[in-house]
Design an enzyme around this catalytic site. Sequence first.
Site, PDB file in Angstrom:
ATOM      1  CD  GLU A 115     -28.700 -19.140 -70.081  1.00  0.00           C
ATOM      2  OE1 GLU A 115     -27.860 -18.295 -70.413  1.00  0.00           O
ATOM      3  OE2 GLU A 115     -29.265 -19.898 -70.890  1.00  0.00           O
ATOM      4  CD  GLU A 159     -32.720 -19.385 -72.761  1.00  0.00           C
ATOM      5  OE1 GLU A 159     -31.657 -19.605 -73.396  1.00  0.00           O
ATOM      6  OE2 GLU A 159     -32.874 -18.405 -72.027  1.00  0.00           O
TER       7      GLU A 159
HETATM    8  O1  IFM Z   1     -29.931 -15.443 -76.073  1.00  0.00           O
HETATM    9  C1  IFM Z   1     -29.462 -16.260 -75.032  1.00  0.00           C
HETATM   10  C2  IFM Z   1     -30.329 -16.113 -73.802  1.00  0.00           C
HETATM   11  O2  IFM Z   1     -30.411 -14.793 -73.376  1.00  0.00           O
HETATM   12  C3  IFM Z   1     -29.769 -16.937 -72.667  1.00  0.00           C
HETATM   13  N1  IFM Z   1     -29.534 -18.299 -73.107  1.00  0.00           N
HETATM   14  C4  IFM Z   1     -28.813 -18.513 -74.323  1.00  0.00           C
HETATM   15  C5  IFM Z   1     -29.448 -17.716 -75.439  1.00  0.00           C
HETATM   16  C6  IFM Z   1     -28.706 -17.959 -76.764  1.00  0.00           C
HETATM   17  O3  IFM Z   1     -27.371 -17.602 -76.654  1.00  0.00           O
END
Ligand code: IFM
Length: 451
Positions: free
Chosen positions: A173, A355
């Site tokens: 990200e 994710e």
């Molecule tokens: O916890 C975060 C992660 O570090 C990056 N993506 C989103 C998750 C949830 O907010």
Amino acid sequence: MSVSAKKTHPLGVPEGFLWGASTSAYQIEGATAEDGRGESIWDVHSRLPGRTNNGHTGDVACDHYHRWPEDVALLKQLGVGAYRFSVSWPRVLPRGRGAVNDKGLDFYDRLLDGVLEAGMEPWLCLYHWDLPQKLSELGGWTNRDVAGWFADYTVLVARRFGDRVRHFSTFNEPNVATLFGYAMTWCAPAVQDRAAYFRAAHHLNLAHGAAVDVLRNWIPGAQIGSIYNVQPVHPESDTPENRKAALVLDAHWNLVYADPQILGTYPAIVANEFEPYIQAGDMARICRKVDWFGMNHYGPIWTRADDTNQLGFAWGDNPNPVPHPHIGWPIYPDAFTDELKRCAKRYKLPVYVTENGMGRGAAEEVVDDQGRVADPYRIAYLKLYTAAMAQAIRDGVDVRGYFIWSLLDNFEWGSGYGNRFGIVHVDFDTLKRTPKDSFAWYQALVKGEGA
Ligand code: IFM
């Protein structure tokens, strides 16, 4: 003679589909001042007044640095084929460059060996937001030299772990790290400066290209990707100003990293703003062949025009009634299907969902008298989202794997320990781990026994 039919997964995902779980270093490791680790920007940021919920820091977090064998055992029990984690740059290079911290490298050796012995494939991410503080003091991502520092760090990681790791991602990200770190101040280093933001974004892209080259040189057969947070962006209300804000935020959120890294260009709507920072040959340095596209997805973003904001937009409110209100979270699984299709079409790479998951206020996520953590809302969310992914596969998207966020409740950045995303509950006083109901649900899904 009877020929037994191959069992198909209830979701209809292809054979060999990879189920995994994700974490990140600063969110779980703790031991921030142990065995020679240097400071990261998040150590500094979280100690500043008002930056995190109740002043929470990652000093102890889940104490994964010491309790990793228990966490690997949980992953094994879960039955996943892969574990995605990140290396803490300041743990292995305390000043970001120069002297190496052998004890930091030893930690990842132990972890990797444990993951492999447990029969899982390690997926290593080089950067999940914890820049060494010493480099931040030199300008961090705004200093063009950062691409070289990142490449040197990548050499260290590749040489040490390349014998055991095949799947690497450069960044997790990058949009959040730069937009929230250099434009909105919600993340470290909380600089608010328009030029710093554009410089940081471009230099991060250069660092990505440099790291891909290093990995290719050092690790024949490495499978290299990068991980993007991809969400649809909608105007809060249908005015020309808000529609424009949505297009601009869509570029910054969804395109400013993946487009140059994979297609070799910045998105047209913001391209001229990057021009002052682009030197001859940069776009070729950034656009290196990668093998897969990592997509992190949670839910849509609403925005509105805001002249007081240096990029011209502000986070807006969802104007619509929330579908599935019983789940208590903005659930738009169709948007997940659509974004998977959009990315597959635009970038033409195999996709891994790196994710996806659901956060819930800590007050609601408690271990009951029977030692159980009931989280039906998370199971409901995950059912809808994994089904939406399966729909994208049926629609022709080459999705090869899904990693749940997250294995453990952890340090959720500005929300500290107030928001829990784990399928394993962590008691942050005793550090006891308790698998939640969603753990059993995901375990069954991974086995192909439920959906
Ligand atoms: O916890 C975060 C992660 O570090 C990056 N993506 C989103 C998750 C949830 O907010």
